[in-house]
Design an enzyme around this catalytic site. Structure first.
Site, PDB file in Angstrom:
ATOM      1  N   ASP B  13       0.859  -1.184   0.000  1.00 19.64           N
ATOM      2  CA  ASP B  13       0.000   0.000   0.000  1.00 19.64           C
ATOM      3  C   ASP B  13       0.896   1.235   0.000  1.00 19.64           C
ATOM      4  O   ASP B  13       2.076   1.159   0.339  1.00 19.64           O
ATOM      5  CB  ASP B  13      -0.895   0.007   1.247  1.00 19.64           C
ATOM      6  CG  ASP B  13      -1.870   1.175   1.246  1.00 19.64           C
ATOM      7  OD1 ASP B  13      -2.675   1.264   0.309  1.00 19.64           O
ATOM      8  OD2 ASP B  13      -1.812   2.010   2.167  1.00 19.64           O
ATOM      9  N   SER B  14       0.316   2.390  -0.369  1.00 21.64           N
ATOM     10  CA  SER B  14       1.103   3.618  -0.345  1.00 21.64           C
ATOM     11  C   SER B  14       1.442   4.033   1.091  1.00 21.64           C
ATOM     12  O   SER B  14       2.355   4.811   1.302  1.00 21.64           O
ATOM     13  CB  SER B  14       0.340   4.742  -1.034  1.00 21.64           C
ATOM     14  OG  SER B  14      -0.914   4.928  -0.426  1.00 21.64           O
ATOM     15  N   TYR B  45      -0.436   8.591  -2.883  1.00 20.13           N
ATOM     16  CA  TYR B  45      -0.389   8.368  -4.325  1.00 20.13           C
ATOM     17  C   TYR B  45      -1.544   9.091  -5.030  1.00 20.13           C
ATOM     18  O   TYR B  45      -1.465   9.384  -6.218  1.00 20.13           O
ATOM     19  CB  TYR B  45      -0.510   6.868  -4.646  1.00 20.13           C
ATOM     20  CG  TYR B  45       0.748   6.054  -4.442  1.00 20.13           C
ATOM     21  CD1 TYR B  45       1.845   6.555  -3.752  1.00 20.13           C
ATOM     22  CD2 TYR B  45       0.821   4.756  -4.942  1.00 20.13           C
ATOM     23  CE1 TYR B  45       2.984   5.784  -3.569  1.00 20.13           C
ATOM     24  CE2 TYR B  45       1.956   3.981  -4.768  1.00 20.13           C
ATOM     25  CZ  TYR B  45       3.039   4.493  -4.082  1.00 20.13           C
ATOM     26  OH  TYR B  45       4.157   3.717  -3.916  1.00 20.13           O
ATOM     27  N   CYS B  76      -3.854  -0.899  -2.261  1.00 21.24           N
ATOM     28  CA  CYS B  76      -4.143   0.519  -2.504  1.00 21.24           C
ATOM     29  C   CYS B  76      -4.975   0.649  -3.784  1.00 21.24           C
ATOM     30  O   CYS B  76      -4.557   0.169  -4.843  1.00 21.24           O
ATOM     31  CB  CYS B  76      -2.808   1.250  -2.656  1.00 21.24           C
ATOM     32  SG  CYS B  76      -2.923   2.944  -3.235  1.00 21.24           S
ATOM     33  N   GLU B 155      -6.376  10.797   8.818  1.00 20.55           N
ATOM     34  CA  GLU B 155      -5.031  10.793   9.401  1.00 20.55           C
ATOM     35  C   GLU B 155      -4.885  11.834  10.516  1.00 20.55           C
ATOM     36  O   GLU B 155      -4.008  11.718  11.364  1.00 20.55           O
ATOM     37  CB  GLU B 155      -3.960  10.959   8.312  1.00 20.55           C
ATOM     38  CG  GLU B 155      -3.993   9.727   7.413  1.00 20.55           C
ATOM     39  CD  GLU B 155      -2.795   9.532   6.505  1.00 20.55           C
ATOM     40  OE1 GLU B 155      -2.043  10.483   6.284  1.00 20.55           O
ATOM     41  OE2 GLU B 155      -2.646   8.402   6.003  1.00 20.55           O
ATOM     42  N   CYS B 187     -11.185   3.673  -1.535  1.00 24.75           N
ATOM     43  CA  CYS B 187      -9.879   4.059  -0.979  1.00 24.75           C
ATOM     44  C   CYS B 187      -9.815   3.411   0.389  1.00 24.75           C
ATOM     45  O   CYS B 187     -10.819   3.409   1.117  1.00 24.75           O
ATOM     46  CB  CYS B 187      -9.765   5.580  -0.879  1.00 24.75           C
ATOM     47  SG  CYS B 187      -8.326   6.147   0.062  1.00 24.75           S
ATOM     48  N   THR B 188      -8.657   2.876   0.746  1.00 21.72           N
ATOM     49  CA  THR B 188      -8.572   2.087   1.988  1.00 21.72           C
ATOM     50  C   THR B 188      -8.887   2.886   3.259  1.00 21.72           C
ATOM     51  O   THR B 188      -9.213   2.306   4.283  1.00 21.72           O
ATOM     52  CB  THR B 188      -7.157   1.491   2.157  1.00 21.72           C
ATOM     53  OG1 THR B 188      -6.217   2.541   1.979  1.00 21.72           O
ATOM     54  CG2 THR B 188      -6.912   0.388   1.154  1.00 21.72           C
ATOM     55  N   HIS B 189      -8.765   4.226   3.193  1.00 25.66           N
ATOM     56  CA  HIS B 189      -9.068   5.018   4.382  1.00 25.66           C
ATOM     57  C   HIS B 189     -10.575   5.204   4.595  1.00 25.66           C
ATOM     58  O   HIS B 189     -11.015   5.479   5.706  1.00 25.66           O
ATOM     59  CB  HIS B 189      -8.452   6.417   4.279  1.00 25.66           C
ATOM     60  CG  HIS B 189      -6.984   6.471   4.561  1.00 25.66           C
ATOM     61  ND1 HIS B 189      -6.062   5.779   3.818  1.00 25.66           N
ATOM     62  CD2 HIS B 189      -6.276   7.141   5.512  1.00 25.66           C
ATOM     63  CE1 HIS B 189      -4.846   6.038   4.290  1.00 25.66           C
ATOM     64  NE2 HIS B 189      -4.949   6.852   5.311  1.00 25.66           N
TER      65      HIS B 189
END
Lengths: 268, 268
Positions: B13-14, B45, B76, B155, B187-189
């Protein structure tokens, strides 16, 4: 051999923000050639570690040196607060950082000594500004706040948006409580939020955007080192980025208030 | 020579987000060794160009291959939507991408064909999801929205914050207008904002987090290719990042719900 004085001023930033410094340099020295490098492939620097910021800054400065610039301006607060000395030591070219101008300006403007500093996570946690200001003003009461949402908000174009207003209120709460009278906008993107920040803190608080004093420092340095261009014609501006030249060209116009015609890709 | 089946699963992942995929993989195959790489020195990314995303993804996959993984999972969405095929072609190791699972899941879950896709700027502007879904469901009515503020908000730890609530309202407005019945969290977030997104869209809308179906795909692939580990002991988890291992260790615990003990620095 080319006259050293007619070489370009090199300006470096992690991305677009340094164009605000370029704008001030252009105003202070309208006939100088300028070569700008934005490390867009690796931005933002503000959430990276000290080691990585130093490495990236040295690599970017090395590119400017290879292009034969006569002086390097580190326009990025994060890069300048982590790697100014390293860049000064590494290359035989004079280097000035936006942080130096910022500290001067804070020291001159602070009245009561209650000072606020806004910056990226890396800039604030490095303690650089706090230490440098305390060194000059040992009685200062400093409140330093990292504002990681400001850059993405500006890049989303939300400079006057209610979401940004709410974020400004949230981040600045400790500054209002401490009744600071002078606040350093310690990241090149933050001056774009100046009016919201001023509204939140009130008109009695002085906001410091060091772009102009950075340009003044540069002008003095060129004078002192006999590096001022003698040309009076239209200067050349060159733009290099490590990623996505077209996006830089489009967004860059906003920061520079000047139409950028061509941007060259230079992956590092 | 080591039994191929006892080698690690490589997850890339990034940054941190892929740990949500690792969590699902851990649940689906609790005895497999896992080697995770996060390209934290160059994240995010989502605001980079297609060429740069492809280059970074190939370099990261190359690192996993060098470590001798038996399969690569590109966790990602941005990397997978830009470089899945390139990675599949470049190395003699099976590769699966979170995007593949995502498309399957959308196709299975869509009822009326009114589909929403949320992703980074790069993922949305690549048109990858839109094309792949239309290829499978030619009648689908797709509304794709890039949400560049979601990652910085997560984040910053603002997962339940009023600022995030306002941002969710702002970004999802077109989805409400279109009355979509299924939304891909591309998106993983974004799954970390699932409850705010669900609240905004209402309970009748299905939110798709492809982490679980990605893990199911992986389990099927290991089965099919006879790559399933036969061990029943405690597996080994290794973590590598291109920047700031300590920060990764601290933030990573939140994503993985598992205490990460050690992270190794691996600058690319």
């Amino acid at each position: 051999m080319t006259d050293k004085r007619e070489k370009s001023i090199g300006i470096f930033d992690s991305g677009f923000g340094g164009l605000t410094v370029m704008k001030a340099v252009k105003n202070a020295r309208p006939h100088e050639h300028i070569l700008y490098f934005g490390d867009t492939a690796r931005l933002p620097y503000g959430n990276k570690s000290a080691d990585t910021i130093q490495r990236y800054t040295l690599e970017s400065a090395h590119f400017l040196v290879e292009q034969g610039v006569k002086v390097i301006v580190i326009a990025c607060h994060t890069a300048s607060s982590h790697a100014l000395e390293e860049v000064q030591k590494a290359f035989g070219v004079p280097v000035i950082g936006v942080t130096f101008a910022a500290i001067e300006e804070v020291v001159n403007q602070a009245k009561t000594g209650k000072i606020g500093i806004l910056g990226t996570r890396a800039t604030i946690s490095s303690g650089f500004y706090q230490q440098q200001i305390l060194h000059r003003l040992p009685q200062a009461e400093i409140t330093a706040i990292s504002c990681p949402l400001f850059v993405p908000l500006v890049e989303e174009g939300y400079v006057e948006h209610p979401i940004t207003e709410m974020t400004v209120q949230e981040y600045l709460r400790p500054l209002k409580r401490k009744e600071v009278d002078c606040v350093l906008l310690g990241c090149t993107h933050y001056p774009l939020l100046q009016s919201l920040i001023q509204k939140e803190l009130g008109d009695s608080v002085t906001l410091i955007d060091p772009a102009t004093s950075c340009a003044t420092h540069l002008r003095n340095l060129l004078e002192r080192m006999d590096l001022k261009s003698n040309q009076e014609g239209i200067p050349g501006y060159q733009f290099f980025v490590s990623d996505d030249p077209e996006k830089f060209r489009l967004i860059g116009n906003t920061f520079l208030s000047y139409p950028i015609e061509h941007v060259t890709a230079k992956p590092l």
